[in-house]
Each structure stands twice: as C-alpha cells, then as structure tokens.
Write a protein that holds these residues in place. Structure first.
Motif, PDB file in Angstrom:
ATOM      1  N   PRO A  54       0.732  -1.169   0.097  1.00 13.71           N
ATOM      2  CA  PRO A  54      -0.171   0.165   0.028  1.00 13.71           C
ATOM      3  C   PRO A  54       0.853   1.368   0.048  1.00 13.71           C
ATOM      4  O   PRO A  54       0.572   2.226  -0.497  1.00 13.71           O
ATOM      5  N   LYS A  55       1.817   1.231   0.938  1.00 15.15           N
ATOM      6  CA  LYS A  55       2.760   2.502   0.893  1.00 15.15           C
ATOM      7  C   LYS A  55       3.399   2.740  -0.566  1.00 15.15           C
ATOM      8  O   LYS A  55       3.607   3.737  -1.043  1.00 15.15           O
ATOM      9  N   ARG A  56       3.903   1.676  -1.159  1.00 14.28           N
ATOM     10  CA  ARG A  56       4.411   1.960  -2.419  1.00 14.28           C
ATOM     11  C   ARG A  56       3.423   2.417  -3.423  1.00 14.28           C
ATOM     12  O   ARG A  56       3.850   3.341  -4.236  1.00 14.28           O
ATOM     13  N   LEU A  57       2.494   1.847  -3.433  1.00 20.52           N
ATOM     14  CA  LEU A  57       1.153   2.181  -4.352  1.00 20.52           C
ATOM     15  C   LEU A  57       0.899   3.642  -4.206  1.00 20.52           C
ATOM     16  O   LEU A  57       0.883   4.600  -5.063  1.00 20.52           O
ATOM     17  N   ASN A  58       0.744   4.168  -2.829  1.00 23.74           N
ATOM     18  CA  ASN A  58       0.387   5.347  -2.502  1.00 23.74           C
ATOM     19  C   ASN A  58       1.500   6.399  -3.167  1.00 23.74           C
ATOM     20  O   ASN A  58       1.394   7.734  -3.695  1.00 23.74           O
ATOM     21  N   TRP A  68      -9.421   9.981  -8.556  1.00 24.29           N
ATOM     22  CA  TRP A  68     -10.253   8.919  -7.840  1.00 24.29           C
ATOM     23  C   TRP A  68      -9.131   8.306  -7.057  1.00 24.29           C
ATOM     24  O   TRP A  68      -8.959   8.106  -5.680  1.00 24.29           O
ATOM     25  N   PHE A  69      -7.852   7.917  -7.449  1.00 19.23           N
ATOM     26  CA  PHE A  69      -6.913   7.311  -6.728  1.00 19.23           C
ATOM     27  C   PHE A  69      -6.402   8.288  -5.720  1.00 19.23           C
ATOM     28  O   PHE A  69      -6.004   7.992  -4.694  1.00 19.23           O
ATOM     29  N   GLN A  70      -6.374   9.506  -6.013  1.00 17.54           N
ATOM     30  CA  GLN A  70      -5.950  10.504  -5.268  1.00 17.54           C
ATOM     31  C   GLN A  70      -6.786  10.749  -4.111  1.00 17.54           C
ATOM     32  O   GLN A  70      -6.275  10.760  -2.769  1.00 17.54           O
TER      33      GLN A  70
END
Length: 290
Positions: free
Chosen positions: A71-75, A163-165
């Motif tokens: 999750p942290k990498r994707l963020n 949306w992802f943001q």
C-alpha cells in the motif's frame, strides 16, 4: 515532455522470475501514450536490473532497498503519477495487447465511471489454464454482495487519477486484502465497471493455507469495521458467516485430493481465442529472451 495520458503502477518485491514477461506485456500494448512507474519494494533479487534492461524511456523506477509494503508503495506511485488515468499491474501477471486501448476508450466514453476492470483468465506457472475469475459488469452488480467481496480483479484496474488521489490505500496495511478494503471503503461515493473482455492473464500460485487465512482475517476485520460504521448489521452478520464458511473450505483444501476446492470459483469455459492469446504471449516473450 508532455504528460502521458496513462500512468501504470507496477509494484515489485523479488519478482524477478516473472517480471520480464509482465513488463514485456505492458510495453507491447497497442496503446502507447503511457508511463510505467516501477515501484521497487526492497527487492534483493535482480528485479531492478530486469526493469532497466528494457531500455524504455517510459519506465520510471521508484522505491528503494527498504521494505515498506504494497500500500505505501502504491500511494507513492499515485503521488508521482502524471497521467490522467492510472492503471494497476502486478509483476506476475500478463496484460493482453489491447487492454490499455480498450480501457482508456471506455473511460473516455463514460465519464461517470471512476474505476474500471476487465475479465481475467487464470493460469498456473506451467501455462495451464484453470478458468476465469468471477465477473460482474456494472457497479450495482459488482457491489450486490458487499459482505462477500467485490469481484474486480486488482491487476486489471484502470481509473481516474483524481479517484486514486481521493481514495488511497489504507495505512497501516490491510495485509493481502488491501484492494478489497479500498473497493469496499470507496463504493459509496464511486462508480465501478468491468469490461466483458478477457484482457488480463492472472497467475495463480499453489494454495497456501497460512497466507489464505491472513487474507481472510484481514478482509473480515475491514468489512466488520466498515459495516459497523455504516450500521449495516445484516452485512456484518453475512460477512462473518461467509468468512466461517470460506475458512472451513480452506481447511478442507489441506486434505489430500481436495486442493481444487479452493479453485472452484475460477471455473467457466475459456474460448480458444483466449487460450491462443495466452500461449502467444508466453511464447513471444520466451523467444525474445537471450
């Protein structure tokens, strides 16, 4: 340099054995206006070297030697994305050549849709096809049984960067269920859809009970937390009952000859065209390897 229309996020931790094929499938897309952010999460194998070996200017390498979690990498990738749209991809799957082209066209034609998936064929490391993942085309059908799951395969996602943001991955990490937690948390103010085209090949490893139980527990806790917050007591009860039933089947799968029970949801016939597409993707990359 103009910003690309699409950003592809590919997180990787020691995925060297399958990464080359995944990257090749992305870089061979019929749609070319994209950047690929390779998110290295502390790999100790040759994953970074494999990514660099493609010598493609569309590849941007981020991350580093420390393990931060998916999750942290994707963020991190979301924060650095330049595209209007963001697509997900895993280091062990295969995107068929027209995936990006068809998904971008759909999102441009349907501005009301925030997140789009596609159908996925499931295969083993040997190339053997197991079946197809469960499918529902519309937001209403995708979210019809929130207590079970939302059948939108995460490596097939493409959505609007905005949306992802707004809906980033939860920290601390929901281990092995981060995608379902995000879909569930965001479903009330989002619109999902899924193309009725098989545009992704999903690699399925061997059944491993400990990993499966971690995912079951994480998803159940996330579901109960949200259902209690929303005061959806029926969904909470059904989620608990569903988890108990699934864990019972998982335990049965450890018995000799019963492992295939775990893969029963991946049934359905696979057309000859899709079989040929997967075989072609595997053979094409093998022929290109030194």
């Amino acid at each position: 340099m103009n910003d690309p229309l699409l950003t592809v996020l590919l997180p990787c931790c020691n995925g060297g054995s399958t990464l080359g094929l995944a990257l090749h499938s992305i870089l061979s897309q019929t749609f070319v206006d994209f950047e690929l952010i390779f998110l290295n999460d502390g790999s100790t194998d040759d994953s970074v070297e494999i990514a660099l070996s493609f010598h493609d200017p569309r590849i941007r390498i981020m991350g580093g030697p420390e393990r931060c979690g998916l999750p942290k990498r994707l963020n991190q990738g979301i924060a650095n994305a330049r595209g209007q749209f963001i697509a997900r991809m895993d280091a062990d799957d295969i995107s068929f050549p027209q995936r990006f082209e068809k998904q971008v066209a759909y999102l441009q034609a349907h501005p009301e849709v925030d997140l789009l998936g596609c159908r996925a064929v499931v295969f083993r490391n040997s190339g053997e096809i197991i079946g197809v993942l469960p499918f529902a085309p519309t937001h209403e059908r995708l979210c019809a049984q929130l207590w079970r799951n939302i059948p939108l395969p995460h490596p097939s996602w493409m959505g609007r960067r905005s949306w992802f943001q707004r809906h980033q991955y939860r920290l601390p990490e929901v281990r092995r269920a981060e995608d379902q937690e995000l879909l569930l948390r965001s479903c009330k103010d989002s619109r999902y859809a899924c193309l009725d085209d098989v545009l992704l090949a999903y690699r399925q490893g061997q059944f491993q009970l400990p990993r499966t139980l971690v995912a079951r527990r994480a998803l159940l806790l996330a579901q109960l937390g949200l259902f209690f917050e929303w005061r959806e007591w029926r969904n909470a009860a059904l989620a608990l009952a569903s988890a108990v039933a699934k864990i019972s089947v998982d335990c049965l799968c450890t018995l000799p000859g019963l492992q295939n029970l775990f893969f029963a949801r991946m049934g359905g016939s696979v057309s000859e065209a899709i079989q040929q597409q997967l075989a072609h993707s595997l053979a094409e990359y093998s022929a290109r390897r030194p």
